[in-house]
Design an enzyme around this catalytic site. Structure first.
Site, PDB file in Angstrom:
ATOM      1  N   ASN A  88     -67.039-111.681   6.163  1.00 33.73           N
ATOM      2  CA  ASN A  88     -65.858-111.450   7.006  1.00 33.73           C
ATOM      3  C   ASN A  88     -65.004-112.715   7.049  1.00 33.73           C
ATOM      4  O   ASN A  88     -65.546-113.823   7.097  1.00 33.73           O
ATOM      5  CB  ASN A  88     -66.374-111.104   8.418  1.00 33.73           C
ATOM      6  CG  ASN A  88     -65.330-110.559   9.360  1.00 33.73           C
ATOM      7  OD1 ASN A  88     -64.638-109.599   9.027  1.00 33.73           O
ATOM      8  ND2 ASN A  88     -65.206-111.160  10.543  1.00 33.73           N
ATOM      9  N   ASP A 136     -55.414-107.495  15.481  1.00 26.78           N
ATOM     10  CA  ASP A 136     -54.466-107.619  16.588  1.00 26.78           C
ATOM     11  C   ASP A 136     -53.147-108.113  16.002  1.00 26.78           C
ATOM     12  O   ASP A 136     -53.128-108.684  14.921  1.00 26.78           O
ATOM     13  CB  ASP A 136     -54.977-108.494  17.748  1.00 26.78           C
ATOM     14  CG  ASP A 136     -55.524-109.853  17.353  1.00 26.78           C
ATOM     15  OD1 ASP A 136     -55.199-110.352  16.257  1.00 26.78           O
ATOM     16  OD2 ASP A 136     -56.277-110.428  18.167  1.00 26.78           O
ATOM     17  N   GLU A 194     -60.949-107.078  12.972  1.00 25.25           N
ATOM     18  CA  GLU A 194     -60.539-107.734  14.228  1.00 25.25           C
ATOM     19  C   GLU A 194     -59.034-107.615  14.431  1.00 25.25           C
ATOM     20  O   GLU A 194     -58.362-108.594  14.794  1.00 25.25           O
ATOM     21  CB  GLU A 194     -60.930-109.226  14.207  1.00 25.25           C
ATOM     22  CG  GLU A 194     -62.398-109.468  13.950  1.00 25.25           C
ATOM     23  CD  GLU A 194     -62.792-110.952  13.965  1.00 25.25           C
ATOM     24  OE1 GLU A 194     -62.013-111.794  14.454  1.00 25.25           O
ATOM     25  OE2 GLU A 194     -63.896-111.254  13.488  1.00 25.25           O
ATOM     26  N   HIS A 253     -55.936-110.635  11.894  1.00 23.58           N
ATOM     27  CA  HIS A 253     -55.180-111.169  13.033  1.00 23.58           C
ATOM     28  C   HIS A 253     -53.767-111.438  12.519  1.00 23.58           C
ATOM     29  O   HIS A 253     -53.559-112.374  11.742  1.00 23.58           O
ATOM     30  CB  HIS A 253     -55.815-112.460  13.543  1.00 23.58           C
ATOM     31  CG  HIS A 253     -57.192-112.258  14.105  1.00 23.58           C
ATOM     32  ND1 HIS A 253     -57.407-111.567  15.275  1.00 23.58           N
ATOM     33  CD2 HIS A 253     -58.413-112.639  13.656  1.00 23.58           C
ATOM     34  CE1 HIS A 253     -58.711-111.536  15.525  1.00 23.58           C
ATOM     35  NE2 HIS A 253     -59.341-112.170  14.554  1.00 23.58           N
ATOM     36  N   GLU A 275     -66.077-116.470   8.025  1.00 18.63           N
ATOM     37  CA  GLU A 275     -65.124-117.587   7.853  1.00 18.63           C
ATOM     38  C   GLU A 275     -65.687-118.733   7.027  1.00 18.63           C
ATOM     39  O   GLU A 275     -65.629-119.886   7.432  1.00 18.63           O
ATOM     40  CB  GLU A 275     -64.656-118.089   9.230  1.00 18.63           C
ATOM     41  CG  GLU A 275     -63.999-116.992  10.046  1.00 18.63           C
ATOM     42  CD  GLU A 275     -63.437-117.483  11.384  1.00 18.63           C
ATOM     43  OE1 GLU A 275     -63.736-118.614  11.795  1.00 18.63           O
ATOM     44  OE2 GLU A 275     -62.686-116.713  12.015  1.00 18.63           O
TER      45      GLU A 275
END
Ligand code: XIL
Length: 300
Positions: free
Chosen positions: A153, A219, A217, A189, A112
Protein backbone atom coordinates in the site's frame (compact mmCIF):
# COMPACT_ATOMS: atom_id res chain seq x y z
CA UNK A 1 -12.39 4.58 10.70
CA UNK A 2 -11.50 5.17 14.27
CA UNK A 3 -12.86 2.94 17.00
CA UNK A 4 -14.32 6.13 18.46
CA UNK A 5 -16.55 6.28 15.38
CA UNK A 6 -18.27 3.19 16.75
CA UNK A 7 -18.31 4.19 20.39
CA UNK A 8 -18.41 7.85 21.15
CA UNK A 9 -19.12 9.91 18.08
CA UNK A 10 -22.89 10.16 18.01
CA UNK A 11 -24.51 8.97 14.82
CA UNK A 12 -21.38 7.80 13.06
CA UNK A 13 -21.70 4.14 13.97
CA UNK A 14 -25.14 4.11 12.34
CA UNK A 15 -23.61 5.49 9.16
CA UNK A 16 -20.81 2.92 9.25
CA UNK A 17 -23.20 0.04 9.68
CA UNK A 18 -25.75 1.28 7.14
CA UNK A 19 -23.51 2.41 4.29
CA UNK A 20 -20.41 0.22 4.19
CA UNK A 21 -19.70 -3.44 3.45
CA UNK A 22 -16.02 -3.26 4.33
CA UNK A 23 -14.23 -1.34 7.08
CA UNK A 24 -10.67 -0.61 8.12
CA UNK A 25 -9.17 0.65 11.37
CA UNK A 26 -7.59 4.07 11.08
CA UNK A 27 -5.06 3.45 13.86
CA UNK A 28 -6.11 0.48 15.98
CA UNK A 29 -4.02 -2.21 14.25
CA UNK A 30 -0.84 -0.18 13.77
CA UNK A 31 2.35 -1.35 15.47
CA UNK A 32 2.31 1.38 18.15
CA UNK A 33 -1.29 0.52 18.98
CA UNK A 34 -0.88 -3.25 19.25
CA UNK A 35 2.69 -3.69 20.51
CA UNK A 36 3.86 -0.49 22.18
CA UNK A 37 6.23 -2.53 24.35
CA UNK A 38 8.09 -5.54 23.06
CA UNK A 39 6.02 -8.69 23.23
CA UNK A 40 3.11 -6.98 25.01
CA UNK A 41 0.13 -7.00 22.79
CA UNK A 42 -3.11 -5.08 22.99
CA UNK A 43 -5.80 -5.92 20.47
CA UNK A 44 -8.74 -4.39 22.32
CA UNK A 45 -9.48 -1.60 19.86
CA UNK A 46 -9.00 -3.87 16.87
CA UNK A 47 -11.31 -6.46 18.39
CA UNK A 48 -14.06 -3.88 18.87
CA UNK A 49 -13.87 -3.01 15.21
CA UNK A 50 -13.70 -6.60 14.00
CA UNK A 51 -16.58 -7.70 16.23
CA UNK A 52 -18.73 -4.84 15.01
CA UNK A 53 -17.87 -5.70 11.42
CA UNK A 54 -18.79 -9.35 11.92
CA UNK A 55 -22.10 -8.39 13.46
CA UNK A 56 -22.88 -6.29 10.42
CA UNK A 57 -21.60 -8.60 7.71
CA UNK A 58 -18.72 -6.31 6.80
CA UNK A 59 -15.30 -7.37 5.60
CA UNK A 60 -12.25 -5.96 7.35
CA UNK A 61 -9.12 -4.59 5.71
CA UNK A 62 -6.28 -4.90 8.20
CA UNK A 63 -3.98 -1.88 8.34
CA UNK A 64 -1.00 -2.22 8.67
CA UNK A 65 1.75 -4.68 9.69
CA UNK A 66 5.07 -3.12 8.67
CA UNK A 67 5.37 0.66 8.40
CA UNK A 68 8.05 3.18 9.33
CA UNK A 69 5.48 5.47 10.94
CA UNK A 70 3.49 4.97 14.14
CA UNK A 71 6.24 2.54 14.96
CA UNK A 72 7.25 2.39 18.64
CA UNK A 73 10.68 3.69 19.58
CA UNK A 74 11.72 0.33 20.92
CA UNK A 75 11.68 -0.85 17.31
CA UNK A 76 12.93 2.23 15.46
CA UNK A 77 15.70 3.08 17.95
CA UNK A 78 16.52 -0.40 19.12
CA UNK A 79 19.77 -0.80 17.16
CA UNK A 80 19.03 -4.40 16.46
CA UNK A 81 21.07 -6.72 14.31
CA UNK A 82 19.48 -7.89 11.09
CA UNK A 83 18.70 -11.28 12.58
CA UNK A 84 17.07 -9.73 15.64
CA UNK A 85 15.02 -7.23 13.68
CA UNK A 86 13.81 -9.94 11.33
CA UNK A 87 12.67 -11.96 14.34
CA UNK A 88 10.98 -8.90 15.84
CA UNK A 89 9.13 -8.29 12.58
CA UNK A 90 8.14 -11.93 12.32
CA UNK A 91 6.93 -12.02 15.93
CA UNK A 92 4.89 -8.87 15.39
CA UNK A 93 3.29 -10.34 12.27
CA UNK A 94 2.71 -13.72 13.89
CA UNK A 95 1.02 -12.16 16.90
CA UNK A 96 -1.03 -9.57 15.03
CA UNK A 97 -2.09 -11.45 11.92
CA UNK A 98 -2.39 -14.53 14.15
CA UNK A 99 -4.75 -12.80 16.56
CA UNK A 100 -7.06 -11.75 13.74
CA UNK A 101 -6.57 -14.91 11.67
CA UNK A 102 -9.56 -15.79 9.50
CA UNK A 103 -11.26 -12.46 10.21
CA UNK A 104 -9.31 -10.23 7.86
CA UNK A 105 -10.23 -9.94 4.20
CA UNK A 106 -7.00 -8.19 3.28
CA UNK A 107 -3.88 -7.02 5.09
CA UNK A 108 -1.77 -4.02 4.15
CA UNK A 109 1.39 -5.98 4.84
CA UNK A 110 3.83 -3.20 4.03
CA UNK A 111 2.93 0.47 3.87
CA UNK A 112 4.69 3.44 2.25
CA UNK A 113 8.01 1.80 1.45
CA UNK A 114 8.89 4.08 -1.48
CA UNK A 115 10.25 7.58 -1.89
CA UNK A 116 8.69 9.82 -4.52
CA UNK A 117 11.52 9.03 -6.97
CA UNK A 118 10.85 5.31 -6.66
CA UNK A 119 13.83 4.44 -4.46
CA UNK A 120 13.27 2.43 -1.31
CA UNK A 121 12.42 4.66 1.65
CA UNK A 122 14.96 4.76 4.42
CA UNK A 123 13.53 3.15 7.53
CA UNK A 124 14.77 0.92 10.28
CA UNK A 125 13.55 -2.00 8.17
CA UNK A 126 15.24 -1.03 4.91
CA UNK A 127 18.46 0.10 6.53
CA UNK A 128 18.84 -2.97 8.72
CA UNK A 129 17.42 -5.64 6.44
CA UNK A 130 17.63 -4.18 2.95
CA UNK A 131 14.86 -4.82 0.49
CA UNK A 132 14.40 -8.41 1.68
CA UNK A 133 12.13 -7.32 4.54
CA UNK A 134 9.34 -6.82 2.01
CA UNK A 135 9.28 -10.39 0.69
CA UNK A 136 9.78 -11.72 4.21
CA UNK A 137 6.85 -9.71 5.58
CA UNK A 138 4.58 -11.19 2.91
CA UNK A 139 5.81 -14.73 3.55
CA UNK A 140 5.39 -14.42 7.31
CA UNK A 141 1.88 -13.02 6.96
CA UNK A 142 0.81 -15.69 4.51
CA UNK A 143 2.14 -18.40 6.79
CA UNK A 144 0.07 -17.18 9.72
CA UNK A 145 -3.15 -16.20 7.89
CA UNK A 146 -3.27 -17.98 4.53
CA UNK A 147 -6.79 -16.80 3.70
CA UNK A 148 -6.05 -13.06 3.89
CA UNK A 149 -5.28 -11.22 0.67
CA UNK A 150 -1.92 -9.56 1.08
CA UNK A 151 -1.31 -6.01 -0.14
CA UNK A 152 1.40 -3.49 -0.63
CA UNK A 153 0.00 0.00 0.00
CA UNK A 154 1.26 3.52 -0.72
CA UNK A 155 0.34 7.12 -1.54
CA UNK A 156 1.07 9.15 -4.67
CA UNK A 157 0.91 5.96 -6.70
CA UNK A 158 -2.50 6.70 -8.25
CA UNK A 159 -1.09 8.10 -11.48
CA UNK A 160 1.62 6.59 -13.65
CA UNK A 161 4.82 8.09 -12.28
CA UNK A 162 8.25 7.15 -10.90
CA UNK A 163 6.84 5.95 -7.60
CA UNK A 164 4.01 3.82 -9.02
CA UNK A 165 6.38 2.40 -11.63
CA UNK A 166 8.83 1.38 -8.91
CA UNK A 167 5.94 -0.31 -7.15
CA UNK A 168 4.96 -2.01 -10.40
CA UNK A 169 8.50 -3.30 -10.92
CA UNK A 170 8.77 -4.53 -7.36
CA UNK A 171 5.48 -6.44 -7.35
CA UNK A 172 6.39 -8.01 -10.68
CA UNK A 173 9.64 -9.17 -9.15
CA UNK A 174 7.89 -10.47 -6.04
CA UNK A 175 5.41 -12.43 -8.15
CA UNK A 176 8.22 -13.87 -10.23
CA UNK A 177 9.93 -15.12 -7.05
CA UNK A 178 6.75 -16.71 -5.78
CA UNK A 179 6.16 -14.25 -2.94
CA UNK A 180 2.53 -14.45 -1.73
CA UNK A 181 1.26 -11.02 -2.73
CA UNK A 182 -2.33 -10.56 -3.90
CA UNK A 183 -2.94 -6.88 -4.25
CA UNK A 184 -1.85 -3.32 -4.51
CA UNK A 185 -3.41 -0.48 -2.51
CA UNK A 186 -3.47 3.07 -3.79
CA UNK A 187 -4.15 5.26 -0.78
CA UNK A 188 -5.66 7.99 -2.98
CA UNK A 189 -5.35 11.01 -0.70
CA UNK A 190 -6.21 13.66 -3.28
CA UNK A 191 -6.76 17.40 -3.43
CA UNK A 192 -9.74 19.00 -5.08
CA UNK A 193 -9.53 19.10 -8.87
CA UNK A 194 -6.41 16.93 -8.97
CA UNK A 195 -7.95 13.71 -10.14
CA UNK A 196 -5.38 11.67 -12.07
CA UNK A 197 -6.50 11.16 -15.64
CA UNK A 198 -4.44 7.99 -15.84
CA UNK A 199 -5.82 6.38 -12.67
CA UNK A 200 -7.75 3.75 -14.62
CA UNK A 201 -4.78 2.95 -16.85
CA UNK A 202 -2.59 2.61 -13.80
CA UNK A 203 -5.07 0.25 -12.12
CA UNK A 204 -5.18 -1.76 -15.34
CA UNK A 205 -1.45 -2.29 -15.54
CA UNK A 206 -1.36 -3.77 -12.03
CA UNK A 207 -4.47 -5.85 -12.73
CA UNK A 208 -2.74 -7.22 -15.82
CA UNK A 209 -0.12 -8.75 -13.51
CA UNK A 210 -2.90 -10.81 -11.96
CA UNK A 211 -3.19 -8.66 -8.85
CA UNK A 212 -6.18 -7.10 -7.17
CA UNK A 213 -6.16 -3.35 -6.79
CA UNK A 214 -7.95 -1.43 -4.05
CA UNK A 215 -8.28 2.28 -3.42
CA UNK A 216 -7.60 2.13 0.27
CA UNK A 217 -7.72 5.57 1.89
CA UNK A 218 -9.64 7.88 -0.37
CA UNK A 219 -10.22 11.46 0.65
CA UNK A 220 -10.34 14.64 -1.41
CA UNK A 221 -9.18 17.67 0.52
CA UNK A 222 -10.77 21.05 -0.06
CA UNK A 223 -8.91 24.28 0.53
CA UNK A 224 -10.99 25.97 3.22
CA UNK A 225 -13.45 27.63 3.35
CA UNK A 226 -15.87 25.23 1.73
CA UNK A 227 -18.45 26.58 -0.73
CA UNK A 228 -21.06 25.08 -3.02
CA UNK A 229 -18.89 25.08 -6.12
CA UNK A 230 -16.06 23.30 -4.30
CA UNK A 231 -18.50 20.71 -3.03
CA UNK A 232 -19.77 20.19 -6.57
CA UNK A 233 -16.21 19.75 -7.83
CA UNK A 234 -15.54 17.33 -5.00
CA UNK A 235 -18.58 15.31 -6.04
CA UNK A 236 -17.24 15.11 -9.60
CA UNK A 237 -13.81 14.08 -8.32
CA UNK A 238 -15.23 11.34 -6.11
CA UNK A 239 -17.31 10.11 -9.02
CA UNK A 240 -14.23 9.92 -11.25
CA UNK A 241 -12.32 7.96 -8.63
CA UNK A 242 -15.12 5.43 -8.25
CA UNK A 243 -15.62 5.21 -12.02
CA UNK A 244 -11.96 4.35 -12.55
CA UNK A 245 -12.24 1.49 -10.07
CA UNK A 246 -15.59 0.25 -11.38
CA UNK A 247 -14.16 0.14 -14.90
CA UNK A 248 -11.59 -2.53 -13.96
CA UNK A 249 -12.86 -5.91 -12.75
CA UNK A 250 -9.74 -6.49 -10.61
CA UNK A 251 -10.31 -3.21 -8.76
CA UNK A 252 -12.05 -4.76 -5.80
CA UNK A 253 -12.98 -1.86 -3.59
CA UNK A 254 -12.83 1.73 -2.52
CA UNK A 255 -12.27 2.68 1.11
CA UNK A 256 -12.79 6.26 2.31
CA UNK A 257 -10.44 7.44 5.05
CA UNK A 258 -13.05 8.38 7.62
CA UNK A 259 -16.73 9.06 7.82
CA UNK A 260 -17.34 12.60 9.05
CA UNK A 261 -15.28 15.59 7.92
CA UNK A 262 -15.16 16.59 11.57
CA UNK A 263 -12.74 13.81 12.49
CA UNK A 264 -10.71 13.57 9.31
CA UNK A 265 -6.94 13.38 9.73
CA UNK A 266 -6.64 16.08 7.01
CA UNK A 267 -7.63 18.82 9.45
CA UNK A 268 -4.55 18.06 11.56
CA UNK A 269 -2.13 17.03 8.86
CA UNK A 270 -2.83 19.44 6.01
CA UNK A 271 -2.92 23.11 7.03
CA UNK A 272 -5.76 25.12 5.54
CA UNK A 273 -7.46 22.05 4.09
CA UNK A 274 -10.38 19.99 5.25
CA UNK A 275 -13.81 18.64 4.38
CA UNK A 276 -12.39 15.68 2.43
CA UNK A 277 -15.04 13.03 3.10
CA UNK A 278 -18.60 12.08 2.15
CA UNK A 279 -20.30 13.36 5.33
CA UNK A 280 -19.96 16.87 6.74
CA UNK A 281 -19.11 17.97 10.28
CA UNK A 282 -22.68 17.22 11.33
CA UNK A 283 -22.78 13.83 9.60
CA UNK A 284 -24.95 15.16 6.80
CA UNK A 285 -24.59 13.64 3.35
CA UNK A 286 -22.56 15.88 1.04
CA UNK A 287 -22.91 16.22 -2.75
CA UNK A 288 -20.02 13.74 -3.03
CA UNK A 289 -22.07 11.20 -1.08
CA UNK A 290 -25.00 11.59 -3.45
CA UNK A 291 -22.77 11.31 -6.51
CA UNK A 292 -21.16 8.09 -5.26
CA UNK A 293 -24.48 6.65 -4.12
CA UNK A 294 -26.08 7.31 -7.51
CA UNK A 295 -23.14 5.86 -9.36
CA UNK A 296 -23.12 2.69 -7.24
CA UNK A 297 -26.88 2.17 -7.42
CA UNK A 298 -26.57 2.21 -11.21
CA UNK A 299 -24.09 -0.63 -10.89
CA UNK A 300 -26.24 -3.06 -8.91
C1 XIL B 1 -3.35 8.53 9.72
C2 XIL B 1 -4.55 8.56 10.65
O1 XIL B 1 -5.69 8.91 9.91
C3 XIL B 1 -4.31 9.55 11.78
O2 XIL B 1 -5.36 9.47 12.74
C4 XIL B 1 -2.97 9.28 12.45
O3 XIL B 1 -2.72 10.27 13.43
C5 XIL B 1 -1.85 9.26 11.43
O4 XIL B 1 -2.16 8.31 10.43
N1 XIL B 1 -1.39 6.93 5.29
C6 XIL B 1 -1.75 5.82 6.01
C7 XIL B 1 -2.65 5.98 7.19
O5 XIL B 1 -1.44 4.69 5.62
O6 XIL B 1 -2.38 5.02 8.18
C8 XIL B 1 -2.56 7.36 7.77
O7 XIL B 1 -3.54 7.47 8.80
C9 XIL B 1 -2.77 8.40 6.69
C10 XIL B 1 -1.70 8.29 5.63
Amino acid sequence: MSTADLQSRGGISQIVNREFDCVTPENAMKWDAVESARGQYNFREGDILVNNAQQHGQKVRGHTLVWHSQLPHWVSNGHFSAAELRTIMQNHINATAGHFRGKIYAWDVVNEIFNEDGTLRQSVFSSTLGKSFVADAFRYTHAVDPSAKLYINDYNVEGINAKSTAMYNLVKELLASGVPINGVGFQTHLSLGQMHQDLQRNIERFAALGLDVALTEVDIAVHLPVDASKLAQQARDYESVFRACLAVPRCVGVTVWGISDRYSWIIQFSQGNGAPLLFDDNNREKPAYTAVKNLLSGHH
